[in-house]
Design a protein around this motif. Sequence first.
Motif, PDB file in Angstrom:
ATOM      1  N   GLY A 162      15.385  33.391  68.295  1.00  0.00           N
ATOM      2  CA  GLY A 162      14.974  34.219  67.099  1.00  0.00           C
ATOM      3  C   GLY A 162      15.000  35.639  67.481  1.00  0.00           C
ATOM      4  O   GLY A 162      15.744  36.357  66.496  1.00  0.00           O
ATOM      5  N   GLY A 163      14.794  36.332  68.397  1.00  0.00           N
ATOM      6  CA  GLY A 163      15.268  37.568  68.929  1.00  0.00           C
ATOM      7  C   GLY A 163      16.477  37.879  68.694  1.00  0.00           C
ATOM      8  O   GLY A 163      17.016  38.843  68.146  1.00  0.00           O
ATOM      9  N   ALA A 164      17.711  36.988  69.164  1.00  0.00           N
ATOM     10  CA  ALA A 164      18.967  37.156  69.037  1.00  0.00           C
ATOM     11  C   ALA A 164      19.556  37.192  67.702  1.00  0.00           C
ATOM     12  O   ALA A 164      20.336  38.045  67.210  1.00  0.00           O
ATOM     13  CB  ALA A 164      19.754  36.254  70.067  1.00  0.00           C
ATOM     14  N   ILE A 165      18.835  36.213  66.908  1.00  0.00           N
ATOM     15  CA  ILE A 165      19.399  36.151  65.647  1.00  0.00           C
ATOM     16  C   ILE A 165      18.892  37.319  64.779  1.00  0.00           C
ATOM     17  O   ILE A 165      19.737  37.965  63.907  1.00  0.00           O
ATOM     18  CB  ILE A 165      18.725  35.037  64.728  1.00  0.00           C
ATOM     19  N   LEU A 166      17.643  37.909  65.048  1.00  0.00           N
ATOM     20  CA  LEU A 166      17.282  39.193  64.156  1.00  0.00           C
ATOM     21  C   LEU A 166      17.951  40.227  64.626  1.00  0.00           C
ATOM     22  O   LEU A 166      18.354  41.070  63.750  1.00  0.00           O
ATOM     23  CB  LEU A 166      15.604  39.321  64.618  1.00  0.00           C
TER      24      LEU A 166
END
Length: 276
Positions: A267-271
């Motif tokens: 999630g962090g990388a996608i955001l």
Amino acid sequence: MNIFFNIVFFITGSCVGSFLNVCIWRFPKNISLVRPSSFCPQCNTPIRWYDNVPILSYLFLRAKCRTCGKKISIRYPIVELLGGLLFLVLYTQAGFGLSFVKYAIFFCLLIVVSFIDIDYHAIPVHLCLLGIVVGLTFALGESFRYMKTGLFEMKDLPIVGSLKGLVFGLGFTYLFKLFGDVFITFYLNWRKKDSIEGEKESLGLGDVDFMGMVGVYLGASAVPFVFFLAPFLALVYSVCALIFKKSHLIPYLPYLSLATLIVYFWGGAILHFVLK
């Protein structure tokens, strides 16, 4: 040593996956998880220990029961493989500790409720409630540990974040359900139809409970991310079901669960990529 522990956690996860298969099959039928011991659902013959080895037994038996020769569902090795992979990935990212145990339980619940939804198009609400209780218990324990140090602010305690996630997950999803139900009612009145294949709800209350559980484990900020990612994951299956089965009804929990895993691990990388 890293390779050794990776293998250990994969094997452990696949063994847990074998138990999850028992849960998936027995929970909806209200059969005890303890007795009787594992048996073939076709001929009711007890399964010998050497025919119950995760993944390998399925391959050695060539997907057939040793006694009656009936086909063994591919689901069994799939769930065992999922358990092994999730334990392995979780261990490589978080190591072994209370956090591992907490999220391993969460991921196991995701697997069980997803496959039950595939079979019955029904969400085992009691399992979502169990997940909420377990998640809050872990958050409370983590909070006590922080409080002992004396270096904390109330808003930063894990239990506060989990409670916020629970309330937001339940509230956000329930509001979306209300608006969706109003839209469906308007559509039915406009088209002068009584129902759409008997379904008048945009979301079930089980979906609301599920998103509350997600909020407990991943926090309030993850709830909308998971909620709006899942429809994109379900899009291909939805179109195929509509074309070939003439049905708009799909098991939705598998896609919510998949979205939950994606948000947890990436999630962090996608955001970061989206906002870059």
